[in-house]
Design a protein around this motif. Sequence first.
Motif, PDB file in Angstrom:
ATOM      1  N   GLU A   1     -20.249   3.226  -1.288  1.00  0.00           N
ATOM      2  CA  GLU A   1     -19.716   1.905  -0.946  1.00  0.00           C
ATOM      3  C   GLU A   1     -19.350   1.829   0.534  1.00  0.00           C
ATOM      4  O   GLU A   1     -19.586   0.814   1.192  1.00  0.00           O
ATOM      5  N   ALA A   2     -18.781   2.905   1.052  1.00  0.00           N
ATOM      6  CA  ALA A   2     -18.412   2.931   2.472  1.00  0.00           C
ATOM      7  C   ALA A   2     -19.656   2.790   3.336  1.00  0.00           C
ATOM      8  O   ALA A   2     -19.657   2.031   4.317  1.00  0.00           O
TER       9      ALA A   2
ATOM     10  N   ARG B   1       0.815  -1.216   0.000  1.00  0.00           N
ATOM     11  CA  ARG B   1       0.000   0.000   0.000  1.00  0.00           C
ATOM     12  C   ARG B   1       0.847   1.265   0.000  1.00  0.00           C
ATOM     13  O   ARG B   1       0.312   2.366   0.035  1.00  0.00           O
TER      14      ARG B   1
ATOM     15  N   GLY C   1     -15.321  -8.415  -1.750  1.00  0.00           N
ATOM     16  CA  GLY C   1     -15.415  -7.355  -2.752  1.00  0.00           C
ATOM     17  C   GLY C   1     -15.972  -6.049  -2.232  1.00  0.00           C
ATOM     18  O   GLY C   1     -16.078  -5.076  -2.991  1.00  0.00           O
ATOM     19  N   TYR C   2     -16.349  -5.978  -0.974  1.00  0.00           N
ATOM     20  CA  TYR C   2     -16.812  -4.709  -0.406  1.00  0.00           C
ATOM     21  C   TYR C   2     -15.625  -3.772  -0.274  1.00  0.00           C
ATOM     22  O   TYR C   2     -14.499  -4.200  -0.074  1.00  0.00           O
ATOM     23  N   ASP C   3     -15.919  -2.468  -0.385  1.00  0.00           N
ATOM     24  CA  ASP C   3     -14.853  -1.481  -0.249  1.00  0.00           C
ATOM     25  C   ASP C   3     -15.419  -0.218   0.383  1.00  0.00           C
ATOM     26  O   ASP C   3     -16.637  -0.071   0.507  1.00  0.00           O
ATOM     27  N   HIS C   4     -14.556   0.699   0.728  1.00  0.00           N
ATOM     28  CA  HIS C   4     -15.000   1.949   1.340  1.00  0.00           C
ATOM     29  C   HIS C   4     -14.264   3.141   0.729  1.00  0.00           C
ATOM     30  O   HIS C   4     -13.978   4.120   1.403  1.00  0.00           O
ATOM     31  N   ILE C   5     -13.997   3.033  -0.570  1.00  0.00           N
ATOM     32  CA  ILE C   5     -13.289   4.120  -1.248  1.00  0.00           C
ATOM     33  C   ILE C   5     -14.222   5.295  -1.510  1.00  0.00           C
ATOM     34  O   ILE C   5     -13.893   6.422  -1.205  1.00  0.00           O
TER      35      ILE C   5
ATOM     36  N   SER D   1      -6.198  -6.909   3.703  1.00  0.00           N
ATOM     37  CA  SER D   1      -6.941  -7.960   3.003  1.00  0.00           C
ATOM     38  C   SER D   1      -6.315  -8.184   1.639  1.00  0.00           C
ATOM     39  O   SER D   1      -6.074  -7.229   0.895  1.00  0.00           O
TER      40      SER D   1
ATOM     41  N   HIS E   1     -13.990  -7.257   2.789  1.00  0.00           N
ATOM     42  CA  HIS E   1     -13.088  -6.875   1.701  1.00  0.00           C
ATOM     43  C   HIS E   1     -12.817  -8.066   0.783  1.00  0.00           C
ATOM     44  O   HIS E   1     -12.766  -7.910  -0.441  1.00  0.00           O
TER      45      HIS E   1
ATOM     46  N   HIS F   1     -14.619  -6.923   8.980  1.00  0.00           N
ATOM     47  CA  HIS F   1     -14.233  -5.904   7.996  1.00  0.00           C
ATOM     48  C   HIS F   1     -13.326  -6.520   6.918  1.00  0.00           C
ATOM     49  O   HIS F   1     -13.548  -6.337   5.715  1.00  0.00           O
TER      50      HIS F   1
ATOM     51  N   MET G   1     -20.901  -0.838   3.267  1.00  0.00           N
ATOM     52  CA  MET G   1     -20.032  -1.726   4.026  1.00  0.00           C
ATOM     53  C   MET G   1     -20.187  -1.478   5.523  1.00  0.00           C
ATOM     54  O   MET G   1     -20.306  -2.424   6.319  1.00  0.00           O
TER      55      MET G   1
END
Length: 155
Positions: A131-132, A55, A123-127, A65, A120, A116, A135
């Motif tokens: 989506e955040a 990252r 396929g869940y995300d919080h960008i 993840s 991920h 959490h 999630m």
Amino acid sequence: MIELDLQCESRGAIPDEADLRRWCELALRQRKGDSELTIRLVDEDEGRELNRTWRQKDYATNVLSFPADIPDGPGGVPMLDIPLLGDLVICVPVVEREAEEQGKPLSAHWAHLVIHGCLHLLGYDHIDDDEAQEMEDLERQLLAELGHADPYADE
């Protein structure tokens, strides 16, 4: 059924494997079929190195993840029936420190981070905000089923 490969490379206090499995099962219950994942529990040196490598952030974070990189099947169709989900790397000292700093029960924070991370892998995300919200709402619901408070209440 969940096949869980637990790898402990930390000297910190960790939850029982039964609790880790229960939290995974809760997060993954929407998935049809079997699931395979690895949870690797690490100390700060390894957590920092992985976060820096993957990252480009030079600090240990609570959970990383790594969804499985599953190749497409015939005709370019995704092979959705493969049980392998991927890996979670959880930095034990960071989890302990965050729970204390945030005044949360350690088990509740562990449950939150495992859920959490599993989301991920699904396929869940919080960008982006939508989506955040999706999630976080699901995390709140699952944690409430365990009897834990909203992890985002103080934000």
